[in-house]
Design a protein around this motif. Sequence first.
Motif, mmCIF file in Angstrom:
data_model
loop_
_atom_site.group_PDB
_atom_site.id
_atom_site.type_symbol
_atom_site.label_atom_id
_atom_site.label_comp_id
_atom_site.label_asym_id
_atom_site.label_seq_id
_atom_site.Cartn_x
_atom_site.Cartn_y
_atom_site.Cartn_z
ATOM 1 N N LEU A 12 45.379 -84.252 24.461
ATOM 2 C CA LEU A 12 46.468 -84.544 24.498
ATOM 3 C C LEU A 12 47.154 -83.097 23.484
ATOM 4 N N SER A 13 46.665 -82.408 22.644
ATOM 5 C CA SER A 13 47.119 -81.002 22.157
ATOM 6 C C SER A 13 46.646 -80.239 23.202
ATOM 7 N N TYR A 14 45.480 -80.175 23.398
ATOM 8 C CA TYR A 14 44.231 -79.484 24.951
ATOM 9 C C TYR A 14 45.665 -79.411 25.710
ATOM 10 N N LYS A 15 45.909 -80.513 26.471
ATOM 11 C CA LYS A 15 46.852 -80.243 27.862
ATOM 12 C C LYS A 15 48.180 -80.263 27.773
ATOM 13 N N GLN A 16 48.792 -80.125 25.780
ATOM 14 C CA GLN A 16 49.883 -79.432 25.708
ATOM 15 C C GLN A 16 50.175 -78.023 25.818
ATOM 16 N N ILE A 17 49.106 -77.432 25.408
ATOM 17 C CA ILE A 17 48.443 -75.846 25.283
ATOM 18 C C ILE A 17 47.852 -75.380 26.429
ATOM 19 N N HIS A 18 47.738 -75.631 27.627
ATOM 20 C CA HIS A 18 47.299 -75.640 28.810
ATOM 21 C C HIS A 18 48.958 -76.004 29.318
ATOM 22 N N THR A 73 43.772 -93.262 23.744
ATOM 23 C CA THR A 73 44.357 -92.312 24.733
ATOM 24 C C THR A 73 44.803 -90.854 23.712
ATOM 25 N N ASP A 74 43.607 -90.703 22.985
ATOM 26 C CA ASP A 74 43.826 -89.360 22.721
ATOM 27 C C ASP A 74 42.454 -88.750 22.104
ATOM 28 N N PRO A 75 41.337 -88.538 23.039
ATOM 29 C CA PRO A 75 39.796 -88.557 22.569
ATOM 30 C C PRO A 75 39.587 -87.033 22.254
ATOM 31 N N LEU A 76 38.877 -86.919 20.899
ATOM 32 C CA LEU A 76 38.621 -85.496 21.119
ATOM 33 C C LEU A 76 37.915 -85.230 21.912
ATOM 34 N N VAL A 77 38.034 -83.681 22.819
ATOM 35 C CA VAL A 77 37.441 -82.563 23.515
ATOM 36 C C VAL A 77 36.744 -81.893 23.254
ATOM 37 N N VAL B 1 35.626 -95.779 42.270
ATOM 38 C CA VAL B 1 36.471 -94.623 42.605
ATOM 39 C C VAL B 1 36.703 -93.484 41.575
ATOM 40 N N ARG B 2 36.536 -92.244 41.490
ATOM 41 C CA ARG B 2 36.954 -91.741 40.677
ATOM 42 C C ARG B 2 38.566 -91.282 40.574
ATOM 43 N N ARG B 3 38.774 -91.046 39.763
ATOM 44 C CA ARG B 3 40.221 -92.092 38.959
ATOM 45 C C ARG B 3 40.506 -89.954 38.711
ATOM 46 N N LYS B 4 41.401 -89.269 39.218
ATOM 47 C CA LYS B 4 42.063 -88.327 39.499
ATOM 48 C C LYS B 4 44.021 -88.254 39.581
ATOM 49 N N VAL B 5 44.110 -86.825 38.331
ATOM 50 C CA VAL B 5 45.546 -87.006 38.550
ATOM 51 C C VAL B 5 46.188 -85.821 38.413
ATOM 52 N N ALA B 6 47.174 -85.620 39.926
ATOM 53 C CA ALA B 6 47.753 -83.772 39.746
ATOM 54 C C ALA B 6 48.301 -83.727 39.225
ATOM 55 N N GLU B 7 48.238 -82.145 38.621
ATOM 56 C CA GLU B 7 49.074 -81.629 37.846
ATOM 57 C C GLU B 7 50.541 -81.656 38.001
ATOM 58 N N SER B 8 50.708 -81.413 38.739
ATOM 59 C CA SER B 8 51.799 -81.327 39.909
ATOM 60 C C SER B 8 53.014 -82.609 39.642
ATOM 61 N N ALA B 9 51.956 -83.896 40.015
ATOM 62 C CA ALA B 9 52.434 -84.982 39.783
ATOM 63 C C ALA B 9 52.461 -85.485 38.215
ATOM 64 N N LEU B 10 51.983 -85.028 36.866
ATOM 65 C CA LEU B 10 51.614 -85.211 36.563
ATOM 66 C C LEU B 10 53.649 -84.176 35.415
ATOM 67 N N LEU B 11 53.326 -83.341 36.332
ATOM 68 C CA LEU B 11 55.207 -82.296 35.700
ATOM 69 C C LEU B 11 56.248 -83.006 36.358
ATOM 70 N N ALA B 12 56.051 -84.426 37.527
ATOM 71 C CA ALA B 12 56.999 -84.446 38.185
ATOM 72 C C ALA B 12 57.160 -85.499 37.429
ATOM 73 N N MET B 13 56.889 -86.418 36.543
ATOM 74 C CA MET B 13 56.733 -87.268 36.032
ATOM 75 C C MET B 13 57.036 -87.497 34.591
ATOM 76 N N ALA B 16 57.057 -91.297 29.616
ATOM 77 C CA ALA B 16 56.386 -92.943 29.401
ATOM 78 C C ALA B 16 55.430 -92.052 30.840
ATOM 79 N N LYS B 17 55.868 -92.389 32.083
ATOM 80 C CA LYS B 17 54.672 -92.122 32.992
ATOM 81 C C LYS B 17 53.527 -91.330 33.090
ATOM 82 N N ARG B 18 53.631 -90.287 32.369
ATOM 83 C CA ARG B 18 52.818 -88.741 31.714
ATOM 84 C C ARG B 18 52.008 -89.808 30.974
ATOM 85 N N SER B 19 52.211 -90.084 29.856
ATOM 86 C CA SER B 19 51.695 -91.105 29.351
ATOM 87 C C SER B 19 50.569 -91.461 29.555
ATOM 88 N N GLU B 20 51.552 -92.819 30.198
ATOM 89 C CA GLU B 20 50.640 -93.790 31.000
ATOM 90 C C GLU B 20 49.410 -93.597 31.328
#
Lengths: 168, 93
Positions: A12-18, A73-77, B1-13, B16-20
């Motif tokens: 989650l830190s990585y993602k936030q920086i990204h 929810t927040d592994p070390l990567v 099926v590989r789980r994927k999530v688009a960056e644009s979708a995450l940004l629009a969430m 709470a939804k983004r964390s999920e």
Amino acid sequence: LRHARHGPNRFLSYKQIHDTCLRNFFDSGFLLDQTLEWSALPGEIELSGQLLCLGGIVIGVRKVLEVVEDHETDPLVQTVEYAYNAHLSGHGNFLRCDNSHAHPGHETDNHRHEWDYRTEEDLPGSPRCTGIDWPLLSEFIADVETWYWSHAEELPEPAHAVRLLGKR
Amino acid sequence: VRRKVAESALLAMSEAKRSEALAQLVGATRGMPNGELKALRGEIARLEKEHGMSSEQLRADITAGVRKETWEYCQWLMLLRRRERLEARAARS
């Protein structure tokens, strides 16, 4: 040992920086659009897609973060593999950094290619080893932006590049 | 099926939804490698057929500098590294 700045980090830190880095490039106007997506694989998370930049430049991104310590929810990567490729749409590649294979004489797999975008001929000294100090994605984008401003006067009309991402 | 999530979708969430969504992504990394390995081997076989060349030949040619390293070849080489990681993971599990 990996260089400290490429050491393990919480996802989650990585993602936030990204997110912050990309937002800065969008705010500056250099990044125009993106198709990045995050994928889960056994033991790793991959970031892949394209970034559309000023001048019709498209950056291809593939980056693999290995889970080195599991967490609910927040592994070390840690990044184990990456490739960033910049090309001018309608022309050729001009810059790539990756570690997807070894080059003879290089002390690590990390290397940087530079080409003439018109001919895709290697520039002198390319590919060169970047060693353990390989670039972050944000540093690669900054290098591409520097390249853009030093070539902006000679670049062709970029309108067709926007269509590459299929968004407009 | 590989789980994927688009960056644009995450940004629009919402946050709470983004964390999920990110938690679901992380959860999917705990899957067994066998299904992914099978798909990956199929993808590599498809590339070998399409290019009329084995992966080992590609790797040898690129390392020797006798074949131009296109973006497609670079990504192919990444698939080979992924196969190695997943095979190692499968062997450990």
